[in-house]
Design a protein around this motif. Structure first.
Motif, short mmCIF file in Angstrom:
data_model
loop_
_atom_site.label_atom_id
_atom_site.label_comp_id
_atom_site.label_asym_id
_atom_site.label_seq_id
_atom_site.Cartn_x
_atom_site.Cartn_y
_atom_site.Cartn_z
N ARG A 140 -15.59 37.26 1.40
CA ARG A 140 -14.65 38.17 1.02
C ARG A 140 -13.78 37.90 0.23
O ARG A 140 -13.43 39.06 -0.57
N LEU A 141 -13.44 36.64 -0.29
CA LEU A 141 -12.92 36.31 -1.58
C LEU A 141 -13.51 36.12 -2.75
O LEU A 141 -13.00 36.38 -3.99
N GLY A 142 -14.73 35.91 -2.77
CA GLY A 142 -15.56 35.48 -3.85
C GLY A 142 -15.38 33.94 -4.27
O GLY A 142 -14.16 33.47 -3.83
N ILE A 143 -16.37 33.23 -4.87
CA ILE A 143 -16.08 31.69 -5.02
C ILE A 143 -14.97 31.31 -6.02
O ILE A 143 -14.38 30.38 -5.86
N GLN A 144 -14.65 32.46 -6.88
CA GLN A 144 -13.53 32.08 -7.93
C GLN A 144 -12.41 31.88 -7.21
O GLN A 144 -11.52 30.93 -7.43
N LYS A 145 -11.84 32.61 -6.54
CA LYS A 145 -10.53 32.74 -5.71
C LYS A 145 -10.69 31.62 -4.65
O LYS A 145 -9.51 30.94 -4.59
N VAL A 146 -11.84 31.28 -4.20
CA VAL A 146 -11.98 30.24 -3.40
C VAL A 146 -11.37 28.80 -3.78
O VAL A 146 -10.75 27.97 -3.40
N MET A 147 -12.11 28.87 -5.08
CA MET A 147 -11.84 27.36 -5.75
C MET A 147 -10.51 27.31 -6.38
O MET A 147 -9.67 26.56 -6.46
N GLU A 148 -9.88 28.49 -6.70
CA GLU A 148 -8.41 28.77 -7.07
C GLU A 148 -7.42 28.23 -5.98
O GLU A 148 -6.71 27.50 -6.23
N ARG A 149 -7.77 28.60 -4.87
CA ARG A 149 -6.88 28.34 -3.68
C ARG A 149 -7.23 27.02 -3.28
O ARG A 149 -6.26 26.11 -2.78
N THR A 150 -8.39 26.39 -3.51
CA THR A 150 -8.58 25.13 -3.14
C THR A 150 -7.55 24.15 -4.01
O THR A 150 -7.22 23.08 -3.47
N PHE A 151 -7.74 24.27 -5.25
CA PHE A 151 -6.85 23.55 -6.03
C PHE A 151 -5.19 23.92 -5.88
O PHE A 151 -4.72 22.68 -6.15
N GLU A 152 -4.89 25.02 -5.62
CA GLU A 152 -3.46 25.12 -5.35
C GLU A 152 -3.21 24.26 -4.08
O GLU A 152 -1.92 23.75 -4.07
N GLN A 153 -3.89 24.28 -2.97
CA GLN A 153 -3.67 23.42 -1.74
C GLN A 153 -3.55 21.91 -2.41
O GLN A 153 -2.55 21.05 -2.14
N LEU A 154 -4.73 21.54 -3.23
CA LEU A 154 -4.87 19.94 -3.45
C LEU A 154 -3.97 19.56 -4.35
O LEU A 154 -3.29 18.41 -4.52
N MET A 155 -3.62 20.39 -5.59
CA MET A 155 -3.06 19.71 -6.75
C MET A 155 -1.52 20.48 -6.79
O MET A 155 -0.81 20.39 -8.04
N ARG A 156 -1.06 21.23 -5.88
CA ARG A 156 0.24 22.07 -5.99
C ARG A 156 1.35 20.95 -6.30
O ARG A 156 2.20 21.45 -6.79
N ARG A 157 1.22 19.83 -5.58
CA ARG A 157 2.28 18.95 -5.72
C ARG A 157 2.25 17.78 -7.00
O ARG A 157 3.16 17.63 -7.68
N ARG A 158 0.93 17.51 -7.23
CA ARG A 158 0.65 16.66 -8.20
C ARG A 158 -0.65 16.57 -8.78
O ARG A 158 -1.62 17.08 -7.75
N GLN A 159 -1.14 16.14 -9.76
CA GLN A 159 -2.52 15.65 -10.03
C GLN A 159 -2.99 14.51 -9.11
O GLN A 159 -2.12 13.51 -9.09
N ARG A 160 -4.13 14.89 -8.66
CA ARG A 160 -4.71 13.83 -7.83
C ARG A 160 -6.20 13.40 -8.06
O ARG A 160 -6.73 14.24 -8.36
N PRO A 161 -6.92 11.97 -7.80
CA PRO A 161 -8.09 12.23 -7.97
C PRO A 161 -8.88 12.80 -6.87
O PRO A 161 -8.22 13.14 -5.84
N ILE A 162 -9.91 13.48 -7.09
CA ILE A 162 -10.74 14.12 -6.26
C ILE A 162 -11.90 13.39 -5.87
O ILE A 162 -12.71 13.14 -6.55
N HIS A 163 -12.24 13.64 -4.28
CA HIS A 163 -13.39 13.01 -3.67
C HIS A 163 -14.21 14.34 -3.39
O HIS A 163 -13.69 14.83 -2.31
N LEU A 164 -15.30 14.30 -3.85
CA LEU A 164 -16.21 15.52 -3.34
C LEU A 164 -17.37 14.98 -2.48
O LEU A 164 -18.04 14.11 -2.90
#
Length: 357
Positions: free
Chosen positions: A227-251
């Motif tokens: 529905r959204l496309g993978i680009q929008k999914v990743m944008e929203r992913t980083f909005e959720q995880l990084m909106r307050r501060r930069q943080r290390p990512i565990h994939l």
């Protein structure tokens, strides 16, 4: 549980010799093999680390300019008398002990300044890899790429397999819903619901769906990706995880997130998964944040490929994901190139050219 040489050095905090190096490295990468299969009942996933290495992982990372430290594999020993918990949960002591040893190894690798890549093995190993990472980076964010949510509790699971439960043990909000399993006394929840984003879900159990909804965990199912496309999914992913501060990512990447046509050699394939392009885009965007600190690549099972070609395709896909996390791009990825070469001697003069002709 004995440790092979590289891991013994890692857990003692001693430096290990680099197997493969390039003078202009982009990353210092520690490879941690976790050939563990007790989180589920199928045979063969313990051969995953060897299969992924044989597909050229070290050479690919070194070719990207990474300084690669391969600490070999953890040597897991079977816990005797590892009886079912609650007449259902399989191998709790084995999973708990193995996860504790892996947590120590990952913690040491991250503390030494490496980006840690854990090669599985089944997905129960995330109990150890995420816990060990969180010791050094308590504010980390987790991107969980998987067909499955892996957030059943020992009281909601239908299969009894611990590879379908790791996030329930790691999540603080579920602490009062998870019983104390034998072998798990060392494990403390280290994530909050806001620290996790799922990508690629398409096979979620009823209790897992309840947890996702009622604990406000962010997820993107395959329908959301359509529905959204993978680009929008990743944008929203980083909005959720990084909106307050930069943080290390565990994939934490389960190879069954891909469609089975691309990754057939895995234990729980589900139709309608990620395309190759979507999977690489996820890894490219995570790399582009500059915040990737640890990667799990799990559930490659060479015994479940119908042919050697299927095994090779699955392992090569795992290598592509990991390499893309560390700089491989579809625009071309090479070691550093500073300048174009120039001719080493002057051009021939017209008279010299005439004589030569």
């Amino acid at each position: 549980m004995a440790l092979r040489g590289g891991f013994a050095r890692l857990l003692r905090g001693q430096a290990a010799p680099a197997r493969l190096q390039r003078p202009r490295q982009a990353h210092s990468v520690a490879l941690v093999g976790a050939p563990f299969s007790r989180g589920q009942k199928r045979r063969g996933v313990d051969h995953g680390p060897a299969t992924v290495r044989a597909a050229g992982l070290l050479e690919r990372l070194a070719g990207l300019g990474c300084q690669v430290y391969d600490f070999g594999d953890l040597n897991f020993t079977q816990v005797p008398n590892d009886e079912l918990y609650n007449n259902l949960i399989s191998y709790p002591r084995s999973v708990g002990l193995a996860s504790q040893v892996l947590a120590d190894a990952v913690s040491r690798a991250v503390a030494a300044g490496h980006s840690c890549v854990t090669i599985g093995g089944d997905h129960s190993l995330a109990l150890g890899s995420v816990s060990g990472h969180a010791r050094q980076c308590p504010h980390l964010g987790v991107i969980w790429v998987d067909a499955h949510a892996d957030i059943n509790t020992p009281l909601t699971t239908q299969s009894g397999n611990l590879h379908g439960q790791p996030l329930s043990f790691l999540l603080r909000e579920l602490q009062d819903k998870v019983p104390q399993l034998p072998g798990f006394s060392w494990l403390k929840p280290c994530l909050s619901a806001s620290d996790i984003v799922y990508i690629g879900l398409r096979d979620v159990d009823p209790a897992e769906y309840y947890i996702l909804k009622n604990y406000d965990i962010h997820y993107f199912s395959m329908r959301d990706i359509d529905r959204l496309g993978i680009q929008k999914v990743m944008e929203r992913t980083f909005e959720q995880l990084m909106r307050r501060r930069q943080r290390p990512i565990h994939l934490s990447f389960d190879i069954d997130a891909f469609d089975p046509s691309l990754a057939p050699a895995t234990g729980t394939p589900v139709l309608g998964g990620l395309t190759y392009r979507e999977g690489m885009y996820i890894a490219e965007e995570i790399h582009n944040t500059g915040m990737l600190s640890a990667v799990d690549m799990v559930e490659v099972n060479p015994l479940l490929g119908a042919s050697q070609e299927e095994v090779n395709a699955t392992a090569s896909l795992a290598v592509d994901v990991i390499a893309t996390c560390f700089g491989q791009t579809r625009e071309g990825a090479h070691t550093a190139f500073d300048e174009l070469p120039t001719p080493s001697s002057p051009d021939e003069s017209d008279s010299e050219e005439q004589v030569r002709i």
